[in-house]
Design a protein around this motif. Structure first.
Motif, PDB file in Angstrom:
ATOM      1  N   GLU A  35       3.755  23.451  14.041  1.00  0.00           N
ATOM      2  CA  GLU A  35       4.219  22.432  12.803  1.00  0.00           C
ATOM      3  C   GLU A  35       5.160  21.225  13.458  1.00  0.00           C
ATOM      4  O   GLU A  35       5.025  20.153  13.068  1.00  0.00           O
ATOM      5  CB  GLU A  35       5.048  23.275  11.906  1.00  0.00           C
ATOM      6  CG  GLU A  35       4.342  24.183  10.852  1.00  0.00           C
ATOM      7  CD  GLU A  35       5.098  25.045  10.147  1.00  0.00           C
ATOM      8  OE1 GLU A  35       4.647  25.634   9.056  1.00  0.00           O
ATOM      9  OE2 GLU A  35       5.916  25.535  10.755  1.00  0.00           O
ATOM     10  N   SER A  36       6.041  21.676  14.476  1.00  0.00           N
ATOM     11  CA  SER A  36       6.850  20.721  15.077  1.00  0.00           C
ATOM     12  C   SER A  36       5.759  19.691  15.855  1.00  0.00           C
ATOM     13  O   SER A  36       6.207  18.665  15.822  1.00  0.00           O
ATOM     14  CB  SER A  36       7.568  21.266  15.980  1.00  0.00           C
ATOM     15  OG  SER A  36       8.709  22.102  15.386  1.00  0.00           O
ATOM     16  N   ALA A  37       4.889  20.143  16.607  1.00  0.00           N
ATOM     17  CA  ALA A  37       4.016  19.197  17.234  1.00  0.00           C
ATOM     18  C   ALA A  37       3.237  18.243  16.230  1.00  0.00           C
ATOM     19  O   ALA A  37       2.921  16.861  16.550  1.00  0.00           O
ATOM     20  CB  ALA A  37       2.943  20.012  18.110  1.00  0.00           C
ATOM     21  N   ARG A  38       2.748  18.595  14.967  1.00  0.00           N
ATOM     22  CA  ARG A  38       2.276  17.974  14.076  1.00  0.00           C
ATOM     23  C   ARG A  38       3.245  16.788  13.460  1.00  0.00           C
ATOM     24  O   ARG A  38       2.643  15.630  13.644  1.00  0.00           O
ATOM     25  CB  ARG A  38       1.826  18.624  12.889  1.00  0.00           C
ATOM     26  CG  ARG A  38       0.798  19.786  13.081  1.00  0.00           C
ATOM     27  CD  ARG A  38       0.196  20.190  11.764  1.00  0.00           C
ATOM     28  NE  ARG A  38      -0.596  21.307  11.600  1.00  0.00           N
ATOM     29  CZ  ARG A  38      -0.339  22.524  11.539  1.00  0.00           C
ATOM     30  NH1 ARG A  38       0.881  22.866  11.164  1.00  0.00           N
ATOM     31  NH2 ARG A  38      -1.371  23.380  11.855  1.00  0.00           N
ATOM     32  N   THR A  39       4.546  17.105  13.379  1.00  0.00           N
ATOM     33  CA  THR A  39       5.654  16.112  13.074  1.00  0.00           C
ATOM     34  C   THR A  39       5.646  15.092  14.260  1.00  0.00           C
ATOM     35  O   THR A  39       5.561  13.845  13.921  1.00  0.00           O
ATOM     36  CB  THR A  39       6.784  16.873  12.878  1.00  0.00           C
ATOM     37  OG1 THR A  39       6.750  17.691  11.587  1.00  0.00           O
ATOM     38  CG2 THR A  39       7.709  15.729  12.411  1.00  0.00           C
ATOM     39  N   ALA A  40       5.662  15.787  15.488  1.00  0.00           N
ATOM     40  CA  ALA A  40       5.825  14.861  16.688  1.00  0.00           C
ATOM     41  C   ALA A  40       4.746  13.832  16.830  1.00  0.00           C
ATOM     42  O   ALA A  40       4.881  12.597  17.115  1.00  0.00           O
ATOM     43  CB  ALA A  40       6.005  15.636  18.034  1.00  0.00           C
TER      44      ALA A  40
END
Length: 661
Positions: free
Chosen positions: A78-83
């Motif tokens: 999820e954090s990677a998608r945001t980044a």
């Protein structure tokens, strides 16, 4: 290929209308045939890639561990998608961008890698949609994914030279074993011209971090550490933007020929596909002849462009020299990185200036060779480095003209000079000499990435001198276990791209740890007679035109600052009234003629030519003419048929040292 003899003749015929500056032409070694795209007006930084010269493919770890909590209540995925969404929002419009994943399709399998978004003109919505559909499931076949990702990147369009970046985001090490990721990265780094592999380690330690560092080092890139989600977004933005802001080359591709000294010029050189890396010696040659009775002067500058932040040693170097007869030298120059944080562009320049008496061996007619030599230590970036060569011919003073005396001292432009104050205006530095942004007298504000070099140009004419300060901003810093320092650096180049020394007067490098840090630099006044001085900060300053400023921030700043970019302020002055020509007693150029007051610099928003950029000959008729630019990979021959012999060495000591951080 144009012979130097013809170039000199043209310089004599056209000296009254000559412009002090660079025109486009040139040659290239060791790549594929084809001309570089025609370069029009310099573009603002951030548009590279729209012409097919650069591209980016992100490789996203989608293995099972990316489903773990990242410490914020969200999964790592999820954090990677945001980044990734933040990255694509910041990329230039149209920049070719793609997305590959591994471990997303099967619970197990070392062939589980897939291109979910081909590398094509940037569609932000499509990339975000593609990453949103990825679910972490399987294994970590990093080596295979890297090999596939390199194939995903298109070759630069129309033979352009650009940065093709593989950006790997991973939270662990390869668990497949074959092919070995570091071995794949090393092979790609050596074979792929313009290819770099950056890695971002998301909450990694130990063996996983070491492997990602090894991949980046072998792949001519940088490793970025991301201990949390905010750091992940920050480091991805840095790596992606560095790819998009690669050095913009100008010139035509072609090749001289290999030989032992018998090379001679050709009008329409063709490129050769033989490449030269830093592991062995090789040469390319083209002939240069000078007829007697010509009092012309010539200068050549070579710029080697490594991938920003790639591994280098303090004493890795780029050297140029002009030889005649049996390797006797007319002049030599060596530029070194002088730091280990990562590669930056290096420019080395050399001149054959006829002596006042005309009695030296280098004054006589005959054939001369330009030697360009690269030195790299073991462990340094071994990739082929694109090389841009600029050749300038200067017409002599008119008969009977007495030049003004030399200007060997800084005078009012010394380190204690008072520079402009007040609110800064926004400016965006260029990627290199060819798109450097014009700035004039004033205070300017910009932002710089770790590992990046920004370029500006300042017009200065006869009797004027460039003086500037650089201030790196106070930035919020990340928490780190120990003190971390990086550096800031600057160089000042003449219109002929000759790098100036600091003359012991200035501070062209400074340490940076997130707190305010400043440095100073400047040149002596422009005088035709400076060419007969011996000091490296004086002799090259003998013709007016656009002086170039480069500003660099070290790679380790990525471990210091919270913001993706670091602010800087540039304070510029051009001291002295501009003279109408190089002759003794030349009148001051009228304000309405120059478009400027005493300081003689135009506003950066004014697209008109400065007087210093126009015919600088005045009554004297002196100025740089017949300047040509050329680009190549690791070895290079001049458009103007300079007899070029380019060698690559590792571990050899240079004969002359001049610093370039």
């Amino acid at each position: 290929m144009i012979s130097v003899q013809r170039a000199w003749t043209r310089a004599r015929e056209h000296r009254r209308t000559a412009r002090v500056g660079t025109s486009v032409g040139g040659v290239l070694f060791a790549l594929v045939a084809g001309a570089l795209p025609a370069a029009a007006a310099p573009a603002a930084s951030g548009t590279t890639g729209s012409d097919g010269s650069g591209s980016l493919v992100m490789v996203l770890d989608s293995s099972g561990s990316m489903g773990d909590d990242d410490g914020t209540g969200r999964t790592r995925m999820e954090s990677a998608r945001t980044a990734v969404g933040t990255v694509v929002d910041g990329l230039p419009d149209g920049y070719p961008t793609g997305l590959r994943v591994y471990g997303a399709d099967r619970p197990q399998g070392c062939t589980d890698t897939r291109l979910v978004r081909p590398v094509r003109k940037l569609d932000r919505t499509a990339v975000k949609r593609a990453v949103a559909g990825v679910r972490p499931r399987g294994d970590t076949p990093i080596g295979l994914s890297l090999r596939k990702a390199a194939q995903d990147l298109p070759q630069p369009a129309r033979g352009a030279i650009g940065t093709r970046t593989v950006l790997l985001i991973s939270d662990g090490e390869d668990n497949c074993g074959t092919p070995q990721p570091c071995e794949v990265a090393e092979q790609l780094g050596k074979e792929g011209v313009g290819l770099r592999i950056d890695t971002v380690g998301f909450q990694v330690k130990g063996a996983a971090r070491k492997q990602l560092e090894c991949i980046a080092n072998a792949g001519n890139g940088r490793y970025y550490d991301a201990p949390d989600a905010k750091a992940l977004a920050r480091q991805l933005q840095r790596a992606a933007q560095l790819s998009a802001d690669g050095y913009r080359f100008r010139g035509e591709r072609a090749s001289g020929r290999a030989g032992d000294g018998g090379g001679h010029g050709r009008r329409r050189p063709r490129a050769r596909t033989r490449a030269v890396s830093g592991h062995h010696r090789s040469g390319r040659e083209a002939g240069l002849r000078r007829r007697s009775g010509r009092r012309v002067h010539g200068r050549l500058a070579a710029t080697a462009v490594s991938q920003p932040g790639a591994s280098v040693d303090t004493f890795d170097a780029l050297s140029t020299r002009i030889e005649y007869d049996d390797h006797a030298s007319c002049g030599t120059d060596t530029e070194r990185f002088l730091q280990k944080e990562g590669a930056v562009p290096l420019t080395s320049a050399v001149a054959r200036i006829r002596s006042e008496a005309g009695t030296r061996p280098c004054d006589r007619a005959g054939r001369y060779r330009l030697v360009v030599e690269r030195e790299s230590k073991k462990g340094s970036d071994a990739a082929r480095r694109p090389l841009e060569l600029v050749y300038g011919v200067e017409a002599p003073l008119k008969k009977g003209v007495t030049p003004a005396r030399s200007e060997a001292e800084y005078g009012r432009g010394d380190k204690e000079a008072t520079l402009p104050a007040g609110d800064p205006r926004d400016v965006r530095g260029g990627t290199g000499f060819n798109d450097a942004r014009t700035t004039g007298q004033g205070v300017w504000r910009d932002r710089i990435l770790p590992s990046q070099t920004l370029w500006y140009k300042v017009p200065a004419g006869w009797g004027q001198q460039v003086r500037y300060d650089v201030e790196f901003a106070n930035e919020p810093t990340v928490e780190r276990p120990s003190a971390t320092y990086s550096y800031g650096a600057t160089r000042l180049y003449t219109p002929a791209r000759y790098p100036l020394t600091d003359g012991g007067e200035f501070t062209p490098t400074t340490m940076y740890n997130g707190r305010p840090s400043a440095l100073r630099m400047g040149g002596v006044p422009v005088s035709w007679t400076n060419r007969y001085e011996s000091r490296g900060n004086v002799q090259p300053v003998h013709a007016g035109g656009d002086f170039y400023i480069s500003l660099t921030l070290g790679a380790q700043a990525a471990e210091i600052a919270q913001n993706p970019q670091i602010g800087l302020v540039l304070r510029v002055s051009v001291f002295g009234a501009e003279r109408a020509g190089p002759q003794h007693g030349a009148p001051v150029r009228a304000a309405d003629d120059s478009g400027a007051g005493e300081h003689g610099a135009k506003d950066a928003d004014n697209k008109g030519d400065s007087p210093a950029h126009a015919d600088s000959g005045g009554a004297g008729g002196a100025g740089w003419t017949g300047v040509a630019a050329a680009a190549g990979a690791a070895v290079m021959a001049a458009l103007v048929a300079v007899f070029v012999y380019v060698r690559n060495r590792r571990g050899a000591a240079a004969r002359t040292t001049r610093g370039s951080a």
